[in-house]
Structures are given as C-alpha cells and as structure tokens.
Write an enzyme that holds these catalytic residues in place. Structure first.
Site, mmCIF file in Angstrom:
data_model
loop_
_atom_site.group_PDB
_atom_site.id
_atom_site.type_symbol
_atom_site.label_atom_id
_atom_site.label_comp_id
_atom_site.label_asym_id
_atom_site.label_seq_id
_atom_site.Cartn_x
_atom_site.Cartn_y
_atom_site.Cartn_z
ATOM 1 N N ASP A 45 0.835 -1.200 0.000
ATOM 2 C CA ASP A 45 0.000 0.000 0.000
ATOM 3 C C ASP A 45 0.876 1.259 0.000
ATOM 4 O OD1 ASP A 45 -2.026 1.816 0.240
ATOM 5 O OD2 ASP A 45 -2.953 0.885 1.988
ATOM 6 N N CYS A 85 -6.298 4.267 -3.162
ATOM 7 C CA CYS A 85 -6.554 2.882 -2.740
ATOM 8 C C CYS A 85 -7.810 2.238 -3.311
ATOM 9 C CB CYS A 85 -6.641 2.825 -1.218
ATOM 10 S SG CYS A 85 -5.113 3.291 -0.397
ATOM 11 N N ARG A 89 -7.811 -0.873 -6.066
ATOM 12 C CA ARG A 89 -8.122 -2.263 -5.663
ATOM 13 C C ARG A 89 -9.296 -2.812 -6.470
ATOM 14 N NH1 ARG A 89 -5.388 -2.763 -0.411
ATOM 15 N NH2 ARG A 89 -4.023 -0.972 -0.649
ATOM 16 N N LYS A 142 -5.517 -5.430 3.986
ATOM 17 C CA LYS A 142 -6.452 -4.311 3.813
ATOM 18 C C LYS A 142 -7.414 -4.594 2.665
ATOM 19 C CE LYS A 142 -6.175 0.481 2.224
ATOM 20 N NZ LYS A 142 -5.317 1.669 2.182
ATOM 21 N N HIS A 144 -10.772 -2.402 1.791
ATOM 22 C CA HIS A 144 -11.083 -1.066 1.255
ATOM 23 C C HIS A 144 -11.991 -1.065 0.031
ATOM 24 C CE1 HIS A 144 -9.381 3.295 1.535
ATOM 25 N NE2 HIS A 144 -10.637 3.169 1.918
ATOM 26 N N HIS A 242 1.579 2.385 3.922
ATOM 27 C CA HIS A 242 0.660 3.524 4.072
ATOM 28 C C HIS A 242 0.866 4.099 5.477
ATOM 29 C CE1 HIS A 242 -3.250 5.522 4.542
ATOM 30 N NE2 HIS A 242 -3.544 5.284 3.273
ATOM 31 N N ASP A 294 -0.437 -0.599 -4.744
ATOM 32 C CA ASP A 294 -1.747 -0.083 -5.188
ATOM 33 C C ASP A 294 -1.686 1.319 -5.783
ATOM 34 O OD1 ASP A 294 -1.313 1.308 -2.774
ATOM 35 O OD2 ASP A 294 -3.444 1.338 -2.280
ATOM 36 N N ASN A 295 -0.637 2.058 -5.465
ATOM 37 C CA ASN A 295 -0.470 3.413 -6.039
ATOM 38 C C ASN A 295 0.893 3.946 -5.602
ATOM 39 O OD1 ASN A 295 -2.873 3.949 -3.622
ATOM 40 N ND2 ASN A 295 -0.911 4.992 -3.366
ATOM 41 N N LYS A 315 1.295 9.576 -5.198
ATOM 42 C CA LYS A 315 -0.087 9.145 -4.933
ATOM 43 C C LYS A 315 -1.101 10.254 -5.193
ATOM 44 C CE LYS A 315 -2.919 7.699 -0.987
ATOM 45 N NZ LYS A 315 -2.923 6.996 0.307
HETATM 46 MG MG MG Z 1 -2.681 3.092 -1.342
#
Ligand code: MG
Length: 477
Positions: A45, A85, A89, A142, A144, A242, A294-295, A315
């Site tokens: 993350d 996020c 995802r 996670k 989300h 994160h 994820d980013n 991000k």
């Molecule tokens: Mg993220």
C-alpha cells in the site's frame, strides 16, 4: 521487443528456445498434467516506484524481492487502475476500470468508515472467477472495497478473510494534547481505532498495528500449508507502508532509510518467508507469485512517505509517480527471467489468472485487461499498448505506446489549488523522458490527434453507473 535479459547466456538460450516453441496451455506442469497453478498476489500500500533496492533505492534493502525479480520478471512500465486505494483495488479485482463498477468518485476519492457503498454484487471479483475453477481463496490484509457485511471479502468470492476493512489511518482518534504531527510521526495504534476482522467478526480494536505485517505473513503461510493439496488464490494486501507507519520490534531501526525503510524491509522479509514456504512444500513449481503496489508514494508525509524514484509526483496524481508501480512476477521454471519494459497493469491480472486457470472471461461486460502470458512465458510483446489515467471519473491523461498526453494536471496534498486544464494538452515520450519534463506536443501533432481519438473512442463505450463512494453518513469521519 525491447526486453533486457538478465545476465547469462544460459538464460538467453532458454529465452530464445522459449520464443521458438510456444506453449499454449500455460497451466500444464512439466509432466503435462492438467493441474492449474496457485496464485499469490502480494499488494503493498503506497509503495512507490523507487522504494525497492531492485528499483534503485540506495538505502532500503530488499534482498527477497530483488531475488524474486532476478529469478522472475521485473516490469518497469506497470500501471495501476487509479492513483488511490479504493479504485485501484477495484481495478485489480475486477479487471475493469473503476468507473465501470462505480468504485471511483469525484466527491470522495476513497471509501471511509462512514461510507455507505462498496463493491457492487454484480461485479465478478478475481476470487469469484477463480472459485469457478475450484480454487480455495483467501484475502489477508487491507480490503477497502466496502466495510458493510455484504461488501466484505467473504461475500465477494473469498473463503476467508483476516485484516482491516479500510486504511490504517482511518477512525482517527487523536487524544487531547497530542498534535496531529505527533500522531503520525510518532504513531501509536490507539490513535487509530481501526478494527481487525476475522471473516465478518471484529476480533481486535484498535488493531495492534505494530504486529499487523507479521500476523498477515503468519496467516499467509498457514493458509499455504493448509491448502497445498488444492489450487489456491491468496490475495495478501499489506496495510503498509501507508501512513501511519508501524513495524514489529525486531525490524525497527534496521534501515538507514528510517522507519519507512524498516516497514518496507519487514514486508520484504515476509515475502522471503512465503517463498521459503513454497519451496519447502514443493509448491514453488506450481505457484505464480506477483508483487506490486496499489499506487505511488504519499509524498505529503515527507520522510514517512515513499519515493517514486525518477518518476514525477506521487499518490493521488495522474503523473507517472502516482500510477506506475513496481511489479515482479515469479514462478521458477515457467516465467522467463527478464526485465520487461513493455506495458502491463493490475487490470491485466484478472486475464492472466483466468488463462492460467483455464477459465473463460465474462462475456456480458467490457473487460479492460490483457493477457500478459505471452510476455511472462515466451518474452513476446505485451498486448497492452495503452493506459487511461483517471482521477475520479475524469480522464486526466492517456498513454499510447511511448507517448502520454495530459489533458489536466493536478497534484494532490498541497494547500494550493494547482489544477490546470490544458487547452493545448501536454505530450511526453515517457520512454525517453520518464520524468515527464519535456513537452513535445508541438513536434508531434499527429500523435496528439491519435491519442485524442483513442480517448474519444474509450469514452464512447463507458457507461457510467452509480457512484459507490459518494454517499456517507453523518457519523464521525
Ligand atoms: Mg494506497
């Protein structure tokens, strides 16, 4: 194809012979049996493009991931579906741009603890897809994609779930007399009242984030050992790096990069444990492991955020630093070791896994992924030639081949409103100029037109659906 083979002549000769004799059924093992491979996706993350030693970081040392990259494939042009996020995802697990599922929004960029929506029932998650092929599925980490019961992993194709339902900085609970800076730069688990779930049940609150990475890895190893007789899909989505940052005691103070480095190195250590487990159980011969993020890095948090390396911004943005991420594919004896500078995306993992599991893709909806197997197993060109960079529901930029056109640029996490709508869009050759420094739109009007046509065509076939992120209750957060 512009693929740089790693080191040896031996590898080169294997690669060349692989190109000459193409296997069709990638799922068959060496004995030609029909067994399908296991799939493990490890999803960090907010880990930036420049945060692993194999991607150039000088003081974050990640020997396990570096080894995976050396034995497998390291992709240098790999993209997520969004730069934050929730939509990122959704893109990975559905194989569709998040706009198609309603999992992106111009009102709220991600889901919050008081959000009402989540991943719609009609979406087919990668777990639901692989269940059709008899896979045992687990989500760890996670989620989300909605914290209400119907949106949780076990109601979306996963047989089991252990993790936190949204980001680790949510349910913010700053005690009186503690500054905001202190709560993040000297974080304690009790400052963030995040629940830890087992399937649908809350088992700990606030989650003890100091030991989360360790416990996720332990759960992953247990799952692998318990399911070695069945094909399985493990989605291990780490909550970190994160912010706020946490690491187990034995990993603290180990990296010259500070706490952020400790956190990444703990994740790396866990990857090593997972690979070791696969080797011990003999599953390494029949398991695809993918590691990605994820980013891009959360730059606003300074030394507690990561680095996009030579890429611009991070991000939340549609600059390369927001959406281009590290990506490593590992499956010894199957994947041809190489550094791949072709394009790929988390959107493609649905296709790749479906192919490996001998499953047809859904035909009742538009899928946005491509099958990367010809690159992974035969070092052919990637079928992915383009990428659309969404911010919320708007296309800010698009890439076609080497060229990227920006219609709108905007950073995030600054106090200044710096959104610029470019009447004359900016054009960069991101192969020559990955840092997006030199606008060449005037020199290549035909490229500008070509990308513009591609964007118009894409927009014409997008049907907007209900925005799942817009509605929030009046509760705290
Ligand atoms: Mg993220």
């Amino acid at each position: 194809m512009k693929t740089k083979l790693i080191a040896s002549v031996l590898i080169l000769s294997i690669a060349i012979s692989g190109c000459q004799t193409k296997s069709v059924d990638y799922s068959r093992d060496d004995e030609g049996s029909k067994s399908v491979p296991n799939v493990i996706i490890i999803f960090a993350d907010d880990l930036g493009y420049g945060d692993l030693s194999c991607y150039g970081h000088p003081t974050i040392i990640t020997p396990q991931l570096d080894k995976m990259a050396f034995e497998g494939q390291k992709w240098t042009n790999f993209y997520v579906a969004a730069s934050v996020c929730t939509p990122s995802r959704a893109g990975l697990l559905t194989g569709r741009y998040p706009l198609r599922s309603g999992m992106c929004s111009d009102k709220n960029r991600v889901l919050f603890p008081n959000s009402v929506g989540g991943i719609p029932e009609k979406e087919i998650t990668l777990a639901e897809q692989l269940k059709k092929g008899g896979y045992v599925t687990a989500a760890i980490g996670k989620w989300h994609l909605g914290h209400q019961k119907k949106f949780l992993p076990i109601n979306n194709g996963f047989d089991s779930y252990f993790g936190i339902p949204y980001s680790n900085d949510m349910d913010y609970n700053r005690p009186e007399g503690v500054s905001k800076h202190e709560t993040f730069w000297n974080a304690k688990p009790e400052y963030f009242n995040v629940p830890l779930l087992m399937n649908e049940d809350e088992i700990e609150r606030p989650a003890n984030q100091n030991t989360l990475t360790k416990r996720y890895n332990e759960a992953a190893i247990k799952f692998i050992k318990e399911n070695k007789e069945h094909p399985f899909f493990l989605y291990l989505a780490h909550s970190l790096p994160h912010v706020p940052l946490f690491a187990a005691e034995e990993h603290l103070g180990k990296s010259k990069r500070g706490l952020f480095g400790d956190v990444v190195q703990e994740i790396d250590y866990g990857v090593g444990q997972i690979i070791e487990t696969l080797k011990e159980t003999g599953l390494d011969k029949n398991t695809l492991v993918v590691f990605t993020s994820d980013n891009g890095p959360w730059l606003w948090y300074e030394d507690h955020g990561g680095s996009a390396g030579l890429l611009h911004d991070g991000k939340g943005t549609t600059w390369e630093g927001g959406m281009r991420v590290p990506a490593i594919f590992w499956w010894p004896g199957k994947i041809k070791p190489a550094v791949i500078d072709e394009m790929g995306s988390t959107l493609d993992l649905f296709n790749v896994c479906s192919k490996l599991a001998n499953l047809d893709l859904p035909e009742d909806r538009i899928m946005d992924g491509f099958d990367l197997c010809p690159v992974l197993f035969d070092l052919e060109q990637s079928p992915r030639k383009n990428m659309f960079y969404y911010r919320g529901t708007t296309i800010y930029a698009a890439r076609q081949g080497a060229y990227k056109l920006h219609y709108i640029t905007e950073t995030w996490y600054t106090k200044d409103d710096n959104k610029i709508i470019h009447e004359n869009p900016l054009l960069f050759n991101v192969e020559v100029d990955p840092s997006e420094k030199y606008n060449i739109a005037d020199q290549f009007p035909e490229v500008v037109k070509s990308i513009d046509n591609m964007v118009k065509q894409h927009k014409a076939e997008v049907i907007q659906v209900k925005d799942q992120l817009a509605e929030r209750t009046k509760d705290k957060q």
